[in-house]
Design an enzyme around this catalytic site. Structure first.
Site, PDB file in Angstrom:
ATOM      1  CE  LYS A   1      -5.606  -7.717   7.461  1.00  0.00           C
ATOM      2  NZ  LYS A   1      -6.590  -8.783   7.661  1.00  0.00           N
TER       3      LYS A   1
ATOM      4  CD  GLN B   1      -9.806  -9.766   6.183  1.00  0.00           C
ATOM      5  OE1 GLN B   1      -8.599  -9.658   5.980  1.00  0.00           O
ATOM      6  NE2 GLN B   1     -10.372  -9.320   7.289  1.00  0.00           N
TER       7      GLN B   1
ATOM      8  CG  ASP C   1      -5.119 -13.765  10.647  1.00  0.00           C
ATOM      9  OD1 ASP C   1      -4.694 -12.640  10.990  1.00  0.00           O
ATOM     10  OD2 ASP C   1      -6.063 -13.924   9.836  1.00  0.00           O
TER      11      ASP C   1
END
Ligand code: NDP
Length: 296
Positions: free
Chosen positions: A53, A97, A120
């Site tokens: 990322k 994460q 997200d």
């Protein structure tokens, strides 16, 4: 029939070139989109995802921050880091994460992220907006699947989409996307899962079959209709003594057999994989555009 391959690399490259233009136009106005990732602990797979990322932000010319916290951090420490990022004007979007260490409450963590920075698309406010057809952000993996379908010229309107799996990350938002009104959607959607009776009789009805189970090569050719479009989200590592690493990645679909029956199919690896980061980047750019006052 041998199916046409739908490759995530090709589709994501197309999207990245569109994103580069949007980033350039933001930068011309003095705005550099910023994405942060919080990584708690040292899970090897998570470390790879987080590094990728960061690298992608760099390639696109975006500002990126990776915040590493030790695996024995407390929930309070994580919450205060989230509060900092919620208030940081250089960061347009961020994510924590997953998975988190066992001492942490994943739901509370997701709920603490400001919805306008939740790239997200896991916050209940964003999940709700997705369902009502007014999304701020798109759920990355399902949106990537939708882009693969649309950009390879597959019509979805009136088609029967069968989604195998009902997770919050893939199955449920996938179904929500495809049932919306509008281009790339307008489908008749069925969701199946481990409690479904006679699953093959339902998968065989699919014009478009999206599989997200985490069960290696579960979907066999007899479970697929002739000419179906098959999207395999699954990534499973299986033993393979012929491979230098002793193992390799396979999907949830028995690719070799199903490709002879489908009209189009995604391989594993090389299929859906690259799309998730791509759509995350798209969400980060969108967050920056919105904080700059753009309405799109
Ligand atoms: P989950 O384990 O959260 O969900 C799996 C789903 O599959 C569940 O709904 C489960 O049903 C269903 N399922 C499992 N076994 C069966 C069965 N025998 N028959 C019918 N349904 C079954 O997984 P995720 O959704 O998070 O991920 C699915 C796969 O996609 C994994 O391989 C994952 O690695 C991969 N993935 C890939 C991504 C990418 O970027 N390419 C991103 C995200 C995931 P039930 O709910 O009843 O238990």
């Amino acid at each position: 029939m041998t199916a046409k391959l739908i490759l995530g690399k090709d589709v994501s490259e197309e999207i990245y070139s569109e994103l580069r233009q949007r980033i350039d136009s933001l930068k011309a106005r003095g705005i550099t989109p910023g994405l942060a990732v919080i990584l708690v602990g040292d899970d090897p797979a998570s470390q790879v995802y987080v590094r990728k990322k960061g690298e992608m932000c760099e390639q696109l010319g975006m500002h990126s921050e990776i915040i590493r916290m030790s695996g024995d951090s407390t929930q309070d420490q994580l919450m205060s880091k989230i509060a900092e990022l919620n208030a940081d004007p250089r960061i347009n979007g961020f994510l924590v994460q997953l998975p988190l260490p066992p001492q942490m409450d994943e739901t509370a963590v997701i709920n603490a992220i400001a919805p306008e920075k939740d790239v997200d698309c896991f916050h209940p406010a964003n999940v709700g907006r997705l369902l009502t057809g007014d999304p701020d952000f798109m759920p990355a993996t399902p949106a990537g699947v939708q882009q693969m379908i649309v950009r390879s010229g597959v019509e979805t309107s009136g088609k029967h989409v069968v989604v195998v799996g009902r997770s919050n990350i893939v199955g449920k938002p996938m179904a929500a996307l495809m049932m919306q009104k509008g281009p790339g959607a307008d489908a008749t959607v069925t969701v199946v899962h481990s409690r479904t009776r006679d699953l093959p009789s339902i998968t065989r009805q699919a014009d478009i079959l999206v599989v997200a189970m985490g069960r290696p090569r579960f979907i066999t050719a007899d479970m697929v209709k002739d000419g179906a479009v098959v999207i395999d989200v699954g990534t499973n590592r299986v033993d393979d003594p012929t491979h230098p690493k002793g193992s390799r990645l396979v999907g949830d679909v028995d690719f070799d057999a199903v490709k002879e029956k489908a009209s189009a199919i995604t391989p594993v690896p090389g299929g859906v994989g690259p799309m998730t980061i791509c759509m995350l980047m798209a969400n980060a750019v969108r967050a920056a555009e919105r904080s700059a006052g753009d309405s799109q």
